[in-house]
Design an enzyme around this catalytic site. Structure first.
Site, short mmCIF file in Angstrom:
data_model
loop_
_atom_site.label_atom_id
_atom_site.label_comp_id
_atom_site.label_asym_id
_atom_site.label_seq_id
_atom_site.Cartn_x
_atom_site.Cartn_y
_atom_site.Cartn_z
N HIS A 1 46.77 -12.10 77.06
CA HIS A 1 47.81 -12.38 78.06
C HIS A 1 48.66 -11.15 78.34
O HIS A 1 48.71 -10.21 77.57
CB HIS A 1 48.72 -13.52 77.58
CG HIS A 1 49.48 -13.18 76.33
ND1 HIS A 1 48.90 -13.17 75.08
CD2 HIS A 1 50.77 -12.82 76.13
CE1 HIS A 1 49.79 -12.83 74.17
NE2 HIS A 1 50.94 -12.59 74.78
N ASP B 1 52.68 -10.86 78.80
CA ASP B 1 53.81 -11.74 78.49
C ASP B 1 54.43 -12.28 79.78
O ASP B 1 54.62 -11.53 80.75
CB ASP B 1 54.89 -10.99 77.69
CG ASP B 1 54.41 -10.65 76.29
OD1 ASP B 1 53.59 -11.40 75.73
OD2 ASP B 1 54.86 -9.62 75.75
N HIS C 1 47.44 -8.19 75.76
CA HIS C 1 47.33 -8.16 74.30
C HIS C 1 47.03 -9.54 73.78
O HIS C 1 47.23 -10.55 74.48
CB HIS C 1 48.63 -7.62 73.68
CG HIS C 1 49.84 -8.43 73.99
ND1 HIS C 1 50.54 -8.31 75.17
CD2 HIS C 1 50.49 -9.40 73.30
CE1 HIS C 1 51.55 -9.15 75.19
NE2 HIS C 1 51.55 -9.84 74.06
N ARG D 1 60.78 -9.89 68.21
CA ARG D 1 60.47 -9.24 69.49
C ARG D 1 61.68 -9.16 70.40
O ARG D 1 62.42 -10.12 70.55
CB ARG D 1 59.38 -10.05 70.20
CG ARG D 1 58.90 -9.40 71.49
CD ARG D 1 57.81 -10.21 72.12
NE ARG D 1 58.33 -11.00 73.23
CZ ARG D 1 57.64 -11.91 73.88
NH1 ARG D 1 56.40 -12.19 73.54
NH2 ARG D 1 58.18 -12.55 74.89
O1 AKG Z 1 52.32 -11.61 67.09
C1 AKG Z 1 51.79 -10.74 67.76
O2 AKG Z 1 51.10 -9.84 67.27
C2 AKG Z 1 51.96 -10.72 69.25
C3 AKG Z 1 52.45 -12.03 69.75
C4 AKG Z 1 52.71 -11.93 71.22
O3 AKG Z 1 51.88 -12.21 72.02
C5 AKG Z 1 53.99 -11.36 71.67
O4 AKG Z 1 54.86 -11.09 70.86
O5 AKG Z 1 54.13 -11.17 72.87
FE FE2 Z 2 52.58 -11.65 73.97
#
Ligand code: AKG
Ligand code: FE2
Length: 295
Positions: free
Chosen positions: A103, A105, A262, A277
């Protein structure tokens, strides 16, 4: 142009570089911050090791790359609307993990995120890597015929499979007890974005469709759009367009969500993984570079 105040080590041929010589917990000099930003644009995802960040320091580090904002559906950390905790507990087994399919984000938003900075507070001993794919490489390696076919197309993006009334996180299904995900009617909305977008800073074209949120192509039947979207996903995720990051506690990744997709690999059932994040505000995807000197 060479880097003088930081060390930049590419991780793979198409995307990703590790940066050394930077402590993200402190304000960077203007030179360093310019070079870190240049590497972010050049490699689409950059990684840092051995960082130690308080919530405030993580938000400040995010500001090197953009403007932190609060995303919908995922409950933020208490007192920090710009931060979300991404947690999988040892008992969260045999369930979908957050970010577990390819995806960009929040591509279902009118202005999808510019990028995000993800900080590992606790990485599993093994597994839980994150994979990134260059959507520049994906676009540039298509034939002229396919590029011409895609050029006018508009993708339909929706969070409905995740956050809609029948999304996969509904009622706590597939979400860790440590994360609160809200499903709402807004989660079923559909947003239109060009299938090929022009990056607002590099001016390069990249594909902008993904597995999680691209639910169709405007003006096409499902049975017409699906094979095109499936082909694009299969093409864009060819190994040579990707890099894979092995986390350690204290590692940081910052991705350019306009140029990269990612996904988080879910191969560590029984171990705990805790990431934090900060998401960066983006702008509306467009097809071509706005013509210079319009004024
Ligand atoms: O946990 C992760 O490695 C990425 C998860 C994810 O898609 C994000 O944080 O946008
Ligand atoms: Fe993500």
């Amino acid at each position: 142009m060479a880097y003088e105040t930081i060390e930049v080590e590419p991780l793979a041929g198409s995307i990703g570089a590790e940066i050394a010589g930077v402590d993200l917990s402190k304000p960077l000099s203007n030179r360093q911050s310019d070079e870190v930003y240049r590497a972010f644009l050049e490699y689409s995802v950059v990684f840092f090791r051995d960082q130690d960040l308080s919530p405030e320091q993580e938000i400040a580090a995010g500001r090197v790359f953009g403007e932190p904002y609060s995303i919908p559906f995922v409950k933020p950390m208490d007192g920090y609307p710009e931060l979300i905790d991404i947690i999988k507990e040892p008992e969260d087994v045999k369930m979908y993990n957050f970010g577990g399919r390819w995806h960009h984000d929040v591509s279902f938003q009118e202005e999808p995120a510019k990028g995000a900075l993800l900080y590992a507070l606790e990485a599993p001993k093994w597994g839980g890597d994150t994979v990134f794919a260059s959507m520049y490489a994906a676009y540039e390696t298509l034939s002229d015929g396919m590029k011409a076919l895609l050029e006018p197309l508009v993708g339909l993006h929706s969070g409905r499979n995740s956050y809609g009334a029948s999304g996969k996180f509904v009622g706590g299904a597939n979400s860790s007890r440590s994360m609160q995900i809200e499903n709402t009617a807004e989660g079923d909305a559909v947003m239109e974005h060009p299938v090929v977008r022009t990056h607002p800073e590099t001016g390069r074209k990249c594909l902008f469709v993904n597995q999680n949120y691209t639910v169709g192509i405007k003006g096409m039947e499902e049975r017409e759009a699906r094979p095109i979207l499936d082909f694009l996903l299969e093409h864009a995720t060819r190994d040579e367009f990707t890099c894979r990051f092995r986390w350690r506690s204290g590692s940081v990744a910052v991705w350019d969500n306009r140029a990269a997709m990612h996904h988080a690999i879910n191969d560590y059932d029984g171990a705990r993984r805790h990431m934090r994040r900060v998401t960066l505000k983006g702008d509306r995807p467009f097809r071509e570079q706005p013509s210079a000197g319009a004024e």
